[in-house]
Design an enzyme around this catalytic site. Structure first.
Site, PDB file in Angstrom:
ATOM      1  N   ASP A 289       0.867  -1.179   0.000  1.00 17.72           N
ATOM      2  CA  ASP A 289       0.000   0.000   0.000  1.00 17.72           C
ATOM      3  C   ASP A 289       0.904   1.230   0.000  1.00 17.72           C
ATOM      4  O   ASP A 289       2.109   1.143   0.261  1.00 17.72           O
ATOM      5  CB  ASP A 289      -0.948  -0.011   1.206  1.00 17.72           C
ATOM      6  CG  ASP A 289      -2.152   0.913   0.992  1.00 17.72           C
ATOM      7  OD1 ASP A 289      -2.115   1.745   0.051  1.00 17.72           O
ATOM      8  OD2 ASP A 289      -3.128   0.825   1.754  1.00 17.72           O
TER       9      ASP A 289
HETATM   10  C1  BGC Z   1      -5.007   3.275   0.079  1.00 19.22           C
HETATM   11  C2  BGC Z   1      -5.096   2.256  -1.028  1.00 19.22           C
HETATM   12  C3  BGC Z   1      -4.931   2.934  -2.352  1.00 19.22           C
HETATM   13  C4  BGC Z   1      -3.616   3.677  -2.371  1.00 19.22           C
HETATM   14  C5  BGC Z   1      -3.324   4.383  -3.682  1.00 19.22           C
HETATM   15  C6  BGC Z   1      -3.808   4.182  -0.042  1.00 19.22           C
HETATM   16  O1  BGC Z   1      -3.933   5.268   0.814  1.00 19.22           O
HETATM   17  O2  BGC Z   1      -4.996   2.621   1.333  1.00 19.22           O
HETATM   18  O3  BGC Z   1      -6.320   1.593  -0.951  1.00 19.22           O
HETATM   19  O4  BGC Z   1      -5.019   2.010  -3.391  1.00 19.22           O
HETATM   20  O5  BGC Z   1      -3.645   4.648  -1.350  1.00 19.22           O
HETATM   21  O6  BGC Z   1      -4.089   5.501  -3.847  1.00 19.22           O
END
Ligand code: BGC
Length: 751
Positions: A289
């Site tokens: 993530d």
């Molecule tokens: C989130 C993810 C997301 C990623 C990219 C993170 O803050 O937890 O779900 O895909 O950002 O935007």
């Protein structure tokens, strides 16, 4: 330049993509012919063979290149977007043009093409209803179609990786991201989210199941430590992932922010190496993530294959310089780096994106509006309907519509999954101006939808800010629809209480007219202190781009109310395993435990059943405009597989959709909770029609985790199968003797 490329270029420019980025992307993604020197481009080979061949041709630097991602948006002053990334996107991983390996253009997420920045007009796309709403359809076919639709928008927007497929179980009804997920049951969540991922990947792009794992709340999400025993995790959160991975074969998995039993999920040997890669045999790649990486050698050796948006979000770039050092020092082996690169290559080859490079193309928004509307309609749950208030009678002459901005639009959830609506925001000036905001209402008006369908009625709207005026309007109406909203989003959890005086508004309106129906647009459960006073309650969730139309169709009965709850609505916080959220008030820097050993695998209804709590509305609950009878329940056990069959009859006056649910309990007890959802179906029946349903029960739903055998174990004995319309409804029961059975830990064939 031919007409098509002129159009493509015009669209690209409209979307804000620079010509340089387009041509670079095209170069990286178009492997023109497949010369004998590039045998990995032979699509007739399997993805493993292709990945092996491509890996052999790669230089060390190229391997280092594909394991590291960049953020696709500006983050001034800290970070400047790399020019190759699609503007406003979540991420970009360079390709290896000389090998025909495409760059990875990554976009959020579960309800449609979501962007992190850029000009609002260029961000407009179709949004599905929330993940919770789609799950409330209990219809995997709709989840597949929705996934196929948003996946096609991703492809036609130039993205080949969609960061979609949130399957975290709802352990905490206040979790601000519940709306992105598939509810509280591993079978339902796994099947529904699996179907969505399959739909997305049917566009020959990568989908990323997430957030792996036990990522149950947003409060303290970067530091919290989820505590849970292995057997409990395997029987709950991990089982949801296992079901979805079996069904969909996602090309990537995203590890989450939290720690699990001490180690961060993205450097957690148990989660990544042991469970995912060894036990389940997952062959594709694990991406982090955004901001979830905390180490180099530790994360890599634990099974993390790709660092996402490393320069923008992580404390440092852990996968490039530090990895070179770690290789030199022998802390990471060359074999492991090869494995990382190979897994990414395999995911890309398996997806089909190498043969079918993404390119920007026109999107048929009118067709896509129908897909999202069908999904929203089946996900709307009729929770209460006294006095036959719904569907709205054609004879109702005076209808009041109050609150919730129902005159102009429907609410959506905030954070990285936020899709910007076609036609712009229906409401401005509410909620935070910046991330996880803005708070966005999609311009699909329930009021307009109702007016179009009830031309003979006088339908008046009040915004609900003035309680006395709202009550006056209610008193002077035949029926009242009060719209209440709760905005949830990434990075914060929400109380279960409606804010901005909405409880008082509903109370005032219902006091003036008992023929009041409350329409909720919420991410998940809320408390309803006014419930005894109102005649009806409809949970419309965040219903997506065509949500206003969908709500109007359900309220007027143009379609049956056929959604069912994928989550328990508690009657009080005191009923929850953690009446106070762990980590509340927030401790931004210190890790703290979130104690999931309290409920273990007894998540949601299982906890309520075990504790004997009476929920406000039970898991699986939802009314229809018609009635159904269940008959002829039978269960047989053969070779360790139980098959359940029964008849469903539409006994009411109109067509409708039933959601028969089968729950299973061992006579001997000994499970985490009295019963588990074993199987379900959704059937569409004309008035008077009967259909027979036969469902096979996944044997792991009869099993417990056997740590000695490192697999599942079904105890011999009698099991009761209960058929009903919810987890608290019993239409019929049948007992069946089941033989002992050992089930290996690995993935079973897609069901
Ligand atoms: C989130 C993810 C997301 C990623 C990219 C993170 O803050 O937890 O779900 O895909 O950002 O935007």
């Amino acid at each position: 330049m031919n007409r098509q490329s002129v159009q493509g270029l015009a669209l690209a420019l409209m979307l804000g993509v620079s010509i340089a980025a387009v041509s670079q992307a095209a170069q990286a993604q178009t492997a023109a012919a497949y010369p004998a020197t590039q045998p990995w481009l032979d699509a007739s080979l399997d993805p493993d063979a292709r990945a092996d061949l491509a890996l052999k041709a790669m230089t060390q630097d190229e391997k280092m290149t594909i394991i590291f991602g960049f953020f696709g948006s500006e983050m001034a002053p800290k970070y400047t977007r790399v020019p190759q990334a699609l503007p406003g996107s979540a991420g970009y991983v360079p390709g290896i043009a000389r090998l025909g390996v495409p760059a990875q253009f990554q976009t959020d997420a579960g309800v449609g093409v979501a962007t992190q920045g850029g000009e609002p007009k260029k961000r407009e796309r179709t949004a599905l209803p929330s993940g919770m709403a789609t799950t409330a359809t209990w219809n995997p076919d709709l989840a597949f179609k929705g996934g196929a639709m948003i996946g096609s928008e991703a492809r036609d927007s130039g993205f080949n990786v969609m960061l979609a497929g949130g399957v975290n179980l709802v352990r905490e009804p206040r979790n601000g991201r519940n709306f992105e997920y598939g509810g509280e049951d591993p079978l339902l969540a796994g099947r529904m989210v699996g179907a969505q991922i399959k739909g997305i990947q049917s566009n020959a792009i990568v989908s990323t199941i997430k957030h792996y794992a036990v990522n149950g709340q947003e409060t303290g999400r970067f530091v919290l430590d989820s505590k849970i025993g292995e057997a409990d995790a395997r029987t709950s959160d991990l089982l949801a992932f296992q079901f979805a991975i079996e069904d969909a074969d996602p090309h990537s998995v995203m590890c989450s922010y939290n720690r699990l039993n001490g180690d961060y999920a993205c450097e957690n040997d148990f989660l990544l190496n042991k469970v995912l890669k060894q036990d389940w045999g997952f062959k594709n790649y694990v991406m982090s993530d955004w901001g979830a990486v905390h180490s180099s050698a530790k994360a890599i050796n634990a099974g993390l294959d790709q660092e996402s948006a490393g320069q923008a979000f992580d404390k440092q770039n852990f996968f490039q310089g530090p990895l070179k050092d770690a290789l030199t020092k022998g802390e990471v082996s060359q074999a492991r780096l090869d494995d990382m690169a190979r897994r990414i290559l395999r995911g890309l080859f398996a997806s089909g994106v190498v043969e079918k490079p993404v390119k920007i193309a026109a999107i048929d928004y009118a067709a896509h509006a129908k897909v999202t509307q069908a999904d929203a309609e089946e996900g709307i749950v009729l929770l209460k309907n006294d006095k036959g208030l719904l569907p709205l009678a054609a004879s109702a002459k005076k209808i009041a519509v109050i609150g919730g901005h129902a005159d102009v639009g429907v609410l959506s959830g905030g954070g990285s999954s936020q899709v910007y609506p076609i036609g712009g925001r229906a409401v401005t000036g509410e909620g935070p101006a910046s991330w996880p905001g803005p708070m966005i209402y999609f311009p699909s008006s329930p009021l307009k939808g109702l007016k179009a369908r009830l031309p003979g009625a006088e339908i008046r709207y009040a915004d609900g800010k003035d309680l006395a005026a709202a009550a006056k309007l209610a008193a002077d109406s035949d029926v009242v629809l009060v719209f209440a909203t709760q905005w949830n989003g990434e990075s914060f959890d929400s109380p279960l209480t409606l804010e901005n005086n909405q409880d008082a508004l509903i109370d005032a309106v219902a006091s003036a007219n008992t023929r009041t129906v409350v329409v909720l647009e919420t991410g998940g459960p809320v408390l309803m202190p006014w419930l005894p006073k109102v005649g009806g309650v409809v949970e419309a969730w965040y219903p997506g781009s065509a949500g206003g139309e969908a709500i109007a169709r359900v309220l007027t009965g143009e379609v049956d109310a056929s959604g069912r709850l994928p989550v328990t609505f508690p009657a009080a916080l005191a009923q929850l395993p953690r009446p106070v959220l762990d980590g509340d008030p927030k401790k931004p820097d210190d890790s703290f435990p979130v104690d999931y050993t309290i409920e273990g695998a007894a998540v949601g209804y299982k906890w309520f059943d075990k504790q004997g709590h009476q929920p406000l509305f039970a898991f699986g609950h939802g009314l229809s405009y018609t009635s159904f009878a269940y008959d002829n329940l039978k269960a047989t056990s053969k070779d360790g597989v139980v098959t359940v069959s029964f008849d469903v009859k539409n006994t009411g006056p109109r067509a409708g959709k039933a959601v028969p649910q089968v729950y299973v309990s061992p006579k001997a007890g000994g499970w985490e909770a009295p019963q588990r959802l074993a199987a379900f179906s959704k059937v569409d029946l004309a008035p008077g029609a009967t259909t027979s349903v036969t469902l096979a029960v996944d044997p792991r739903l009869l099993a417990t985790w056997d740590s000695k055998a490192h697999g599942w174990s079904v105890a011999a004995g009698n099991y009761t199968f209960t058929l009903g319309a919810s987890s608290r409804d019993t239409a019929a029961k049948v007992d069946v003797a089941v033989a002992a059975k050992a089930i290996p830990v690995g993935l079973m064939k897609p069901r």
